[in-house]
Design a protein around this motif. Structure first.
Motif, mmCIF file in Angstrom:
data_model
loop_
_atom_site.group_PDB
_atom_site.id
_atom_site.type_symbol
_atom_site.label_atom_id
_atom_site.label_comp_id
_atom_site.label_asym_id
_atom_site.label_seq_id
_atom_site.Cartn_x
_atom_site.Cartn_y
_atom_site.Cartn_z
ATOM 1 N N ILE A 82 0.832 -1.207 0.000
ATOM 2 C CA ILE A 82 0.000 0.000 0.000
ATOM 3 C C ILE A 82 0.865 1.254 0.000
ATOM 4 O O ILE A 82 0.512 2.285 -0.580
ATOM 5 N N ASN A 83 2.058 1.173 0.619
ATOM 6 C CA ASN A 83 2.905 2.351 0.763
ATOM 7 C C ASN A 83 4.001 2.476 -0.302
ATOM 8 O O ASN A 83 4.796 3.421 -0.263
ATOM 9 N N VAL A 84 4.054 1.512 -1.240
ATOM 10 C CA VAL A 84 5.206 1.494 -2.128
ATOM 11 C C VAL A 84 5.292 2.743 -2.994
ATOM 12 O O VAL A 84 6.378 3.184 -3.385
ATOM 13 N N ASN A 85 4.140 3.331 -3.316
ATOM 14 C CA ASN A 85 4.167 4.540 -4.148
ATOM 15 C C ASN A 85 4.001 5.811 -3.336
ATOM 16 O O ASN A 85 3.815 6.893 -3.913
ATOM 17 N N ASN A 86 4.078 5.693 -2.014
ATOM 18 C CA ASN A 86 4.016 6.867 -1.148
ATOM 19 C C ASN A 86 5.442 7.233 -0.769
ATOM 20 O O ASN A 86 6.104 6.551 0.018
ATOM 21 N N ASP A 87 5.935 8.316 -1.365
ATOM 22 C CA ASP A 87 7.334 8.683 -1.151
ATOM 23 C C ASP A 87 7.621 9.140 0.271
ATOM 24 O O ASP A 87 8.771 9.357 0.641
ATOM 25 N N LEU A 88 6.558 9.304 1.074
ATOM 26 C CA LEU A 88 6.781 9.607 2.485
ATOM 27 C C LEU A 88 7.098 8.344 3.275
ATOM 28 O O LEU A 88 7.516 8.427 4.431
ATOM 29 N N CYS A 89 6.858 7.181 2.642
ATOM 30 C CA CYS A 89 6.993 5.926 3.357
ATOM 31 C C CYS A 89 8.074 5.013 2.788
ATOM 32 O O CYS A 89 8.640 4.186 3.513
ATOM 33 N N ASN A 90 8.350 5.133 1.515
ATOM 34 C CA ASN A 90 9.250 4.165 0.894
ATOM 35 C C ASN A 90 10.710 4.624 0.958
ATOM 36 O O ASN A 90 11.015 5.759 1.308
ATOM 37 N N VAL A 91 11.560 3.691 0.624
ATOM 38 C CA VAL A 91 12.971 4.011 0.404
ATOM 39 C C VAL A 91 13.313 3.542 -0.999
ATOM 40 O O VAL A 91 12.541 2.787 -1.626
ATOM 41 N N VAL A 92 14.450 3.996 -1.459
ATOM 42 C CA VAL A 92 14.855 3.596 -2.814
ATOM 43 C C VAL A 92 16.164 2.820 -2.727
ATOM 44 O O VAL A 92 16.997 3.035 -1.842
ATOM 45 N N SER A 93 16.307 1.900 -3.636
ATOM 46 C CA SER A 93 17.489 1.034 -3.675
ATOM 47 C C SER A 93 18.694 1.783 -4.258
ATOM 48 O O SER A 93 18.595 2.942 -4.686
ATOM 49 N N ASP A 94 19.808 1.086 -4.259
ATOM 50 C CA ASP A 94 20.945 1.580 -5.022
ATOM 51 C C ASP A 94 20.538 1.676 -6.489
ATOM 52 O O ASP A 94 19.619 0.973 -6.943
ATOM 53 N N VAL A 95 21.214 2.510 -7.225
ATOM 54 C CA VAL A 95 20.901 2.713 -8.648
ATOM 55 C C VAL A 95 21.802 1.828 -9.505
ATOM 56 O O VAL A 95 23.016 1.746 -9.285
ATOM 57 N N PHE A 96 21.196 1.139 -10.456
ATOM 58 C CA PHE A 96 21.941 0.370 -11.451
ATOM 59 C C PHE A 96 21.859 1.134 -12.769
ATOM 60 O O PHE A 96 20.765 1.432 -13.255
ATOM 61 N N ASP A 97 23.009 1.474 -13.316
ATOM 62 C CA ASP A 97 22.982 2.219 -14.580
ATOM 63 C C ASP A 97 23.535 1.365 -15.707
ATOM 64 O O ASP A 97 24.531 0.653 -15.557
ATOM 65 N N ILE A 98 22.816 1.403 -16.813
ATOM 66 C CA ILE A 98 23.310 0.821 -18.067
ATOM 67 C C ILE A 98 23.795 1.999 -18.898
ATOM 68 O O ILE A 98 23.001 2.782 -19.432
ATOM 69 N N THR A 99 25.120 2.150 -18.944
ATOM 70 C CA THR A 99 25.718 3.263 -19.667
ATOM 71 C C THR A 99 26.008 2.820 -21.090
ATOM 72 O O THR A 99 26.763 1.855 -21.319
ATOM 73 N N VAL A 100 25.373 3.473 -22.041
ATOM 74 C CA VAL A 100 25.579 3.166 -23.453
ATOM 75 C C VAL A 100 26.589 4.175 -24.003
ATOM 76 O O VAL A 100 26.309 5.368 -24.087
ATOM 77 N N VAL A 101 27.738 3.669 -24.314
ATOM 78 C CA VAL A 101 28.823 4.534 -24.776
ATOM 79 C C VAL A 101 28.708 4.717 -26.288
ATOM 80 O O VAL A 101 28.650 3.723 -27.024
ATOM 81 N N PRO A 102 28.678 5.949 -26.762
ATOM 82 C CA PRO A 102 28.617 6.149 -28.212
ATOM 83 C C PRO A 102 29.916 5.727 -28.875
ATOM 84 O O PRO A 102 30.986 5.800 -28.278
ATOM 85 N N ILE A 103 29.794 5.261 -30.121
ATOM 86 C CA ILE A 103 30.991 4.898 -30.878
ATOM 87 C C ILE A 103 31.809 6.166 -31.106
ATOM 88 O O ILE A 103 31.293 7.158 -31.631
ATOM 89 N N PRO A 104 33.055 6.162 -30.693
ATOM 90 C CA PRO A 104 33.841 7.395 -30.830
ATOM 91 C C PRO A 104 34.200 7.679 -32.284
ATOM 92 O O PRO A 104 34.330 6.750 -33.088
ATOM 93 N N PRO A 105 34.356 8.936 -32.628
ATOM 94 C CA PRO A 105 34.850 9.253 -33.965
ATOM 95 C C PRO A 105 36.331 8.889 -34.062
ATOM 96 O O PRO A 105 37.032 8.810 -33.051
ATOM 97 N N ALA A 106 36.771 8.649 -35.270
ATOM 98 C CA ALA A 106 38.194 8.366 -35.467
ATOM 99 C C ALA A 106 39.017 9.566 -35.009
ATOM 100 O O ALA A 106 38.571 10.712 -35.103
ATOM 101 N N PRO A 107 40.204 9.336 -34.486
ATOM 102 C CA PRO A 107 41.036 10.465 -34.034
ATOM 103 C C PRO A 107 41.367 11.398 -35.196
ATOM 104 O O PRO A 107 41.371 10.992 -36.364
#
Length: 611
Positions: free
Chosen positions: A288-313
């Motif tokens: 019941i409280n999961v969407n109540n930001d006064l009651c919940n906590v948040v986990s660590d953040v997992f990021d999927i970092t998409v690296v763009p293909i670099p241009p040639a030097p």
């Protein structure tokens, strides 16, 4: 597990798990005008817009009162930020309270605040009263104390370092608000002057990690991998919650989070992403409280970092060097990328990694590839940089040349179709030199490559005749300097020996030259052959003392003496020999002396008579 402010204040501590977003903050505003006063009922202290006396407080962007520390408020990024500044009352007791509403029942929260002692070290003649504050959390009826903790004595240190203190508490059933109170444990007087800022309440829950099955806490991929998805698992440590409800979220900036519909379990198969995306889950004990930001906590953040293909030097240009040198090939690329060098435009062998510069002396074309520093994500093409190595001019070996005294010699670089730079400053292929020494010439070809040749010039000195003497029938020539000298009596036939043997007496011209044909010196010499001994024994061999060569003189006299100076013989031009007798008597073996006057020349010496 709680992180404690200090070991002696065990009742104070921070949330040992994950926290929710702040649900209440008080930073006391900003501005250069003191105030406004706190709402009625917040404190029993008197509000002032000037210097606070004991029992007074102010809300101000300055602490420059009395001899207090002058410092900024704690709130990061504030311009003229304010803090709650308190000069403690003479009587210990409560100086602040306020109600915090909108909480969730049966939920653990963390209260925190930043505090600093405004007294410098050694104030009040070393007797400054330390700051000592008690934080309390009461229920909304102000009858049930939920939690409390003391800071303990905080002495004046003279530093402007704010310290954060925290208190963890849990609301009771049907309880949605609490009362925060702050009390002075010490009486006022000289000392016990403090500032408080950034009061914060937020929910406190389990420590919740998010990782893949491979225990990855984040993922970095290259955009050429296409859509990427991961299976994530949220793992709470159950340090606070007895049960767990989830709602996964995603974000592209970690500021705005969007719920992922239907993802309410501990495991999330992420949507396929092509750009950097962040994932976390909200978590509570009750769905019941999961969407109540006064009651919940948040986990660590997992990021999927998409690296763009670099241009040639980008290249800094091809490089040309001379044989024996090292060429520095270089390219440019943003700092987010590294550079790897290869020997082929595709595939090939890796020559050097993670360097924008390649130093080599081997000619050829080299290929620079940009790559992400976070993962293997290379540019689709490589940048070619060519190193050209030009040969050096071929010069003859160093050599030695000979210079005749008081003359000159022409020395030659012996390399054509180049430029020349002699150590004398001259720039022609050949130069004339008049002094001995080392002469260097830098020979440079059309490619700007240079080689050095050294020509050593040695001077050949003319002979210097020191003396010429007759040694019996021999003529001995001595020079005062040294060299490869040759000697002659006629200026035509020369010999390397400085002794002429079996020479008849008479006038001669002595010639001396170096064998390198650097010139000849001459000196006239009268050679008088004086026997070293004679043997007047009647065998007709060497029976007479008879100097050879006196015939060239017009007038000659000869005198012979014994060792005591007695004259034994006196003769003239017509009688220059002696038979070894005196008044008809044969003289004994001995040494005898002669004195010969020939025209204006005088000769004297000694000889031996042997029987």
């Amino acid at each position: 597990m709680f992180l404690l402010a200090t070991s002696v204040h065990a009742q104070l501590g921070f949330c040992g798990g994950n926290s929710g977003d702040p649900i209440f903050t008080e930073d006391f505003g900003s501005g250069t005008t003191d105030g406004p006063a706190l709402p009625a009922g917040t404190t029993t202290y008197n509000f002032t817009t000037g210097t606070p006396s004991d029992g007074d407080y102010t809300i101000s962007s300055t602490t420059n009162y009395f001899d207090w520390l002058s410092l900024q408020d704690h709130t990061p990024g504030d311009s003229n930020g304010k803090a709650f500044i308190v000069n403690a009352s003479f009587t210990a007791g409560e100086f602040y309270q306020r109600q915090v509403t909108g909480l969730c029942e049966n939920t653990t929260y963390e209260f925190s605040s930043w505090l600093i002692n405004l007294q410098p070290a050694g104030s009040c003649e070393g007797n400054s009263i330390p700051v000592n504050v008690r934080f309390q959390i009461w229920d909304e009826t102000d009858t049930n104390l939920l939690a409390q903790g003391d800071t303990g004595s905080i002495p004046g240190t003279g530093t402007i370092q704010w310290n954060q203190y925290a208190l963890v508490f849990k609301t009771e059933p049907a309880q949605t608000s609490v009362i925060l109170k702050m009390r002075n444990n010490s009486n006022g007087g000289c000392g016990n002057d403090l500032a408080i800022d950034d009061i914060l309440f937020r929910s406190c829950g389990d420590n919740v990690t998010v990782a893949t099955a491979a225990n990855e806490a984040r993922s970095v991929v290259c955009e050429d991998q296409g859509g990427v998805s991961k299976t994530l698992t949220a793992t709470p440590d159950s340090s606070v919650f007895n049960s767990h409800a989830y709602q996964w979220q995603q974000s592209t900036d970690q500021q705005t989070w969007v719920d992922i519909t239907g993802e309410n379990s501990a495991i999330l198969n992420t949507p396929s992403v092509t750009t950097t995306t962040y994932f976390r889950t909200k978590i509570t004990e009750d769905i019941i409280n999961v969407n109540n930001d006064l009651c919940n906590v948040v986990s660590d953040v997992f990021d999927i970092t998409v690296v763009p293909i670099p241009p040639a030097p980008s290249t800094n240009g091809n490089v040309e060097i001379c044989e024996g040198d090292l060429g520095l090939l270089s390219v440019n690329t943003p700092s987010a990328y590294s550079v790897n060098w290869y020997d082929a435009p595709t595939g090939g062998n890796l020559i050097l990694s993670d360097n924008q510069n390649l130093e080599t002396g081997i000619s050829g074309t080299y290929y620079a590839e940009a790559n992400s520093v976070e993962t293997d994500c290379a540019s689709t093409t490589r940048t070619a940089v060519t190193l050209t190595v030009y040969p050096l001019p071929i010069v003859p070996d160093d050599s030695i040349a000979f210079l005749c005294e008081d003359s000159f010699i022409t020395i030659d670089a012996e390399v054509e179709n180049t430029t020349y730079q002699w150590s004398t400053g001259e720039t022609s292929q050949m130069i004339n030199v008049t002094e001995a020494g080392e002469y260097e010439v830098v020979v440079t070809n059309i490619n700007g490559c240079s080689a050095v040749r050294t020509i050593t010039v040695d001077q050949i000195d003319l002979p210097i005749i020191d003396k010429i003497v007759s040694d019996g029938p021999s003529i001995v020539v001595t020079t005062s300097n040294h060299g490869n000298f040759e000697y002659s009596l006629d200026g035509i036939s020369f010999q390397p020996n400085n002794v002429f043997e079996a020479v008849e007496g008479g006038f001669y011209t002595i010639y001396v030259q170096d064998n390198t044909d650097c010139g000849v010196v001459m000196q006239a010499f009268y050679h008088l052959v004086i026997q070293k001994f004679f043997t007047p024994n009647g065998d007709t061999v060497n029976d007479l003392f008879e100097p050879d060569g006196l015939e060239v003189f017009n007038t000659v006299t000869i005198s012979i003496f014994d060792r005591y100076g007695k004259l034994l013989k006196f003769g003239n031009t017509n009688s220059t020999s002696w038979d070894g007798t005196f008044k008809g008597e044969r003289l004994p073996e001995d040494d005898y002396w002669y004195l010969i006057d020939a025209d204006s020349v005088q000769f004297k010496g000694h000889f031996s008579l042997k029987r």
